[in-house]
Design an enzyme around this catalytic site. Structure first.
Site, PDB file in Angstrom:
ATOM      1  N   GLU A 172       0.872  -1.171   0.000  1.00 34.64           N
ATOM      2  CA  GLU A 172       0.000   0.000   0.000  1.00 34.64           C
ATOM      3  C   GLU A 172       0.905   1.215   0.000  1.00 34.64           C
ATOM      4  OE1 GLU A 172      -3.450   2.134   2.268  1.00 34.64           O
ATOM      5  OE2 GLU A 172      -1.515   2.812   1.553  1.00 34.64           O
TER       6      GLU A 172
ATOM      7  N   CYS B  62      -2.559   8.333   3.637  1.00 39.16           N
ATOM      8  CA  CYS B  62      -2.351   7.863   2.260  1.00 39.16           C
ATOM      9  C   CYS B  62      -3.499   8.304   1.368  1.00 39.16           C
ATOM     10  CB  CYS B  62      -2.148   6.350   2.220  1.00 39.16           C
ATOM     11  SG  CYS B  62      -3.426   5.438   3.082  1.00 39.16           S
TER      12      CYS B  62
END
Ligand code: NDP
Length: 515
Positions: A240, A274
């Site tokens: 990720e 993120c």
């Protein structure tokens, strides 16, 4: 703080609060030998953990959930101490972790259940077919500094629920929250299937050298190195990585909500998320009004380090390196003709950077192409929806996006044209709270997904296929030796008949074969 600012000697990392620089703790730099020994020990205890089954593991996960909630205030103190976050930003970490424990503990039995499909192929029709899911023995979880307690929770918990043992490597910037995370597991007396490896990148590399699956969250640059290291060992992995998430504000949007949501989506956790909003495209007719509302919202944000009194909206950045990246993006934009309508510089205290809105921005500026990971919102005027989509897709990243519109169908239509792993309509970051749908990046934003119902557990498992007779077995199967033309033709004829389209192709023997 840079890596070297943290270092005192070859064996210790000193952890500082980035908001004011004071020392808050220290952890060892673990050598590759220590990491290997920890992985060996995990490997020893993992079979018993797997043998407990989802119900037995649930008992421990729910006990750990109690521990997390009972110790939440102290955990939040630790998170704040090493990140410089506001109380509000830190508060979600233990609470969401407890909720994740609840989710995986209660669903694991169903998600991990064996599957028993009927055979499609007539040659396997006499078999009972089973797919069973067996965990990777040791999973390496490598986490960044932006959510130092929650990030271990996001990935470690499903791996444990799946029956794997976990070796956790936190960022060297924020290891103390991970120390708490593992301490809790030990304190409840749970089986020793969760271990911590603290240190720098070398320790991370040692983790990869000793585990069977790697779950990594962090920058795209390090993610690529992790992928190469995994390839060398033929290890599966899930990454990720970074993002440059666009917000598309359409002329029919509720501008008040869009300006509130984008201010929060861009500034939450000082922009170090993120899936935070990193760039904004606004349809021309509402551009001025939207910018005015957004600027006002961002200007009003209270910045500083609070304690248990929830006094501030935006905290510090996790490192001085991160603050310098934010400053570079703003400075480069301004040098190329952009304007900071609010904010635009470090506050001068610790790693704080003023919440910033940039206008007169163009697509080529670093603030629009590189991940900033800070409290900045560059805004661009676009002619229409098509231009907004084109510019939103014009990025190496593809993590998530938001669409702001008064027409839900239009929002969903646009979502399906965006090259990203998740789209939130009239909201920001909301997909990160929806455990039932997958969270993952496209393009340079990642490989694989986390969460997403059963898939979030099955990723930590190796599917194993088992066939067993369903009917009394003859002494010989049709295709066993010695070869018999009659039996071969019968077996393959059955298969051919089931695969043939049209009477002409039903013939028992393949075309051209001797009859
Ligand atoms: P990194 O990607 O460098 O680090 C992430 C984790 O990987 C840390 O635990 C790090 O350890 C570890 N690591 C570093 N090198 C290796 C290696 N060779 N093998 C295995 N593990 C390794 O992130 P940074 O902390 O340096 O942040 C840099 C940028 O990443 C930010 O500016 C931001 O853009 C992005 N980022 C993205 C996040 C996200 O959620 N997607 C979260 C955090 C950052 P150590 O810290 O000890 O070096």
């Amino acid at each position: 703080m840079t890596a070297t600012e943290h270092k005192t000697d070859a064996s210790t990392i000193v952890v500082r609060n980035p908001a004011d620089g004071h020392v808050v703790g220290a952890v060892p730099i673990e050598t590759s030998d220590t990491v290997a020994a920890k992985a060996r020990e995990l490997r020893l205890f993992q079979p018993q953990w797997e043998a407990l089954g989802p119900r037995g593991r649930k008992r421990w996960l729910l006990k750990y959930q109690d521990w997390v909630l009972d110790n939440a205030e102290r955990i939040i103190d630790v998170v704040q101490s090493e990140t410089g976050k506001t109380r509000a930003d830190a508060s979600g970490e233990p609470t969401v972790t407890a909720s994740l424990l609840d989710y995986w503990a209660r669903h694991a039995e169903r998600f991990l259940a064996d599957e028993q499909p009927r055979s499609f192929n007539p040659l396997a029709m006499t078999k009972k077919l089973t797919t069973t899911y067996r965990p990777y023995p040791v999973v390496g979880v490598i986490t960044p500094w932006n959510f130092p307690f929650l990030m271990p929770g996001l990935d470690t918990i499903p791996a444990l629920a799946a029956g794997a043992a976990v070796l956790l490597k936190p960022s060297e910037v924020t290891p103390l929250s991970a120390v708490e995370f593992v301490h809790g597991w030990t304190e409840i007396g749970a089986p020793p299937v969760l271990a911590l490896a603290t240190g720098y990148g070398d320790t991370g590399a040692a983790v990869i050298a000793n585990v069977d699956f790697v779950q990594f969250t962090g920058s795209t640059a390090t993610g690529k190195k992790v992928a190469v290291a995994c390839a060398e060992r033929l290890l599966p992995y899930s990454l990720e990585l970074g993002g440059k998430d666009p917000a598309l504000v359409l002329a029919d949007a509720d501008l008040e909500r869009a300006a509130n949501g984008i201010a929060w989506g861009g500034m939450y956790n000082a922009g170090q998320v993120c899936v935070s909003v990193e760039r904004v495209y606004v349809e021309a007719p509402v551009y001025d009004e939207f910018v005015a509302k957004l600027t006002e919202n961002v200007r009003r944000l209270r910045q500083g380090q609070d304690d248990r009194n929830f006094k501030f909206d935006v905290g510090a950045l996790a490192t001085s390196k991160q603050r310098d990246i934010v400053q570079r993006h703003v400075d480069e934009a301004v040098a190329a003709g952009a304007r900071a309508v609010t904010g635009g510089k470090p506050t001068g205290t610790g790693t704080f950077f003023e919440p910033t809105v940039l206008v007169d921005v163009d697509q080529s500026m670093s603030c629009m192409t590189e991940e900033t990971f800070g409290p900045t919102l560059p805004v661009v005027k676009v002619a229409d929806e098509d231009e907004a989509i084109r510019l939103a897709n014009d990025s190496v990243y593809g993590l998530s996006a938001t669409v702001w519109t008064g027409d839900k169908d239009r929002g969903e239509r646009i979502a399906r044209r965006l090259d990203v792993g998740a789209v939130n309509i009239n909201d920001a970051i909301s997909n990160a709270f929806a455990y039932d749908i997958p969270m993952g990046g496209w393009k340079h934003s990642g490989v694989g997904t986390r969460m997403g119902g059963a898939a979030g557990l099955l990723k930590y498992c190796r599917p194993q296929a088992i066939t067993a007779p369903r009917v009394p077995t003859p002494t010989k199967e049709l295709l066993w030796y010695p070869v018999s033309s009659r039996r071969v033709k019968f077996a393959l004829g059955l298969l051919r008949a089931s695969a043939a389209r049209g009477v002409r192709r039903l013939g028992i023997a393949p075309k051209g074969a001797a009859r």
